[in-house]
Scaffold this motif. Sequence first.
Motif, short mmCIF file in Angstrom:
data_model
loop_
_atom_site.label_atom_id
_atom_site.label_comp_id
_atom_site.label_asym_id
_atom_site.label_seq_id
_atom_site.Cartn_x
_atom_site.Cartn_y
_atom_site.Cartn_z
N GLU A 156 16.24 1.86 -0.49
CA GLU A 156 15.92 0.35 -0.18
C GLU A 156 15.86 -0.13 -1.01
OE1 GLU A 156 16.89 -1.13 2.69
OE2 GLU A 156 17.30 1.51 3.28
N SER A 305 15.83 -4.80 4.16
CA SER A 305 15.38 -3.64 3.15
C SER A 305 13.80 -3.84 2.14
CB SER A 305 16.81 -4.46 1.77
OG SER A 305 17.80 -4.02 1.89
N THR A 308 11.81 -2.16 5.15
CA THR A 308 11.94 -0.74 4.60
C THR A 308 10.98 -0.81 3.63
OG1 THR A 308 13.90 -0.60 4.86
CG2 THR A 308 12.75 0.73 3.75
N CYS A 367 15.83 -1.19 11.35
CA CYS A 367 14.70 -0.85 10.59
C CYS A 367 13.04 -0.14 10.70
CB CYS A 367 14.37 -2.09 10.26
SG CYS A 367 16.05 -2.33 8.79
#
Length: 452
Positions: A156, A305, A308, A367
């Motif tokens: 990520e 992102s 994560t 996610c």
Amino acid sequence: MTALSATDPAAARLRPAPGLLLTSQLVFNIGFYAVVPFLALVMSQDFGMTATAVGVVLGARVFSQQGLFLVGGMITDRFGPRRAMLAGCLVRISGYLTLAMAGSFPLFLLGAVLTGMGGALFSPALESLVGRAEERRRNTSGKAPGLFALLAICGEIGAVAGPLVGALLLGLSFSWAALAGAAVFAVMTGVLWRSVPAGAPHREPDKVSIRRLPAFRRRSSTVPSSKLPSSTVLSSRLPSSTLISSVTPNDGVAAMLRDKRFVAFAALYSVNLLAYNQLYFGLPIELTRSGAGPEALAVLFALASVLTVALQWPISRLTSRVGAGRALTAGFLLKALAFAAMAVLAQFPATGMLQLLPPLLLVAGLCLGHMCIGPVAMPLVLDFARGRRTGIYYGLLASMGGCAVLLGNFALGPLYSGASRPGPEAVWPWAVMAALMVIPAVGLSRLLPAKR
């Protein structure tokens, strides 16, 4: 044959360091995301190609990567991870050089396919090496979060940094961005050539199996240890992480496909990739429906992102405590709730700040669910493989995911045609995905492999 302990210096020299593997994932994603996300923009705006042409190129890239993962896994097991990773880098370099020269549909298609094939060679080999390192770590660290969680985090970070690098280079031209991507993979090829040992074993073999030594089983009470082969004596004295170099006929694809539990596990797990792919397929349609506009897409991808990178490790620590079955169930239920929320909210017009509420819920749910599922499911492959070569196992897992995306998106396409406007028709794609998530949420926990 010679047995090597997990702590044996000679064995350690045959393994790449985990840090190198994680760094490889980071750099690989930087090189990928610096180029591929801009393909659609360049083809449509710079070369005036139709949406159909863009869709064919992007679809061919996804399928040439995910669909060929099983082939990449077979190559990994046959020729070793080092050769597969190097070949993957070289093929991706050729793809990027083709894209740098592309000015027509055939060249863009060829470059995209080569780019996907490079990933199909590289990723199963990398996951196979990470799987071996994870198995060694599990033997010493118990249930602590493992390397696959760190692999996701590094991936990520690369997914965030890559588009930034690509956007800067795109100011010059797409050709410069593609050439820079090729240069990244060229450097990576050199690093892997020097750092991944040529003599690395094809797999992390399992403990001595009595089935392999029927003669010794029959004579175990009468034959002194001094008369047995050295590998048998050493294996009886080493801990459970002892490694033996052996290959059996059951190590192939046929044996894997006969494992009905693993095939069923892979089939149910494949909808995980289909769900996550809706960030690329369904999310832009939702932004059209809500009126948030395409400019919000970059912000939402950045949010995915950041979530994560920030939460993968603590979530992995939590899932390692609750167990694989509960973690997988929770992950798929989170995705089901995200799609269910979309099915409800998509019926109504959104104004003001509420424009971003549905896509925010979708991104957050997908996610969070993905963070629960991926790092838990990947180490389970080690238990399914039971010491056999793992490349084909990871390959089948990814190939089934690629097929699920291809078939699922084909089926969802007509449903999404009514989801770009608020109303009852906007419910259907999200409701179908929510219902689909319930199947692995219930079924996967019943297919877990027995611990070795």
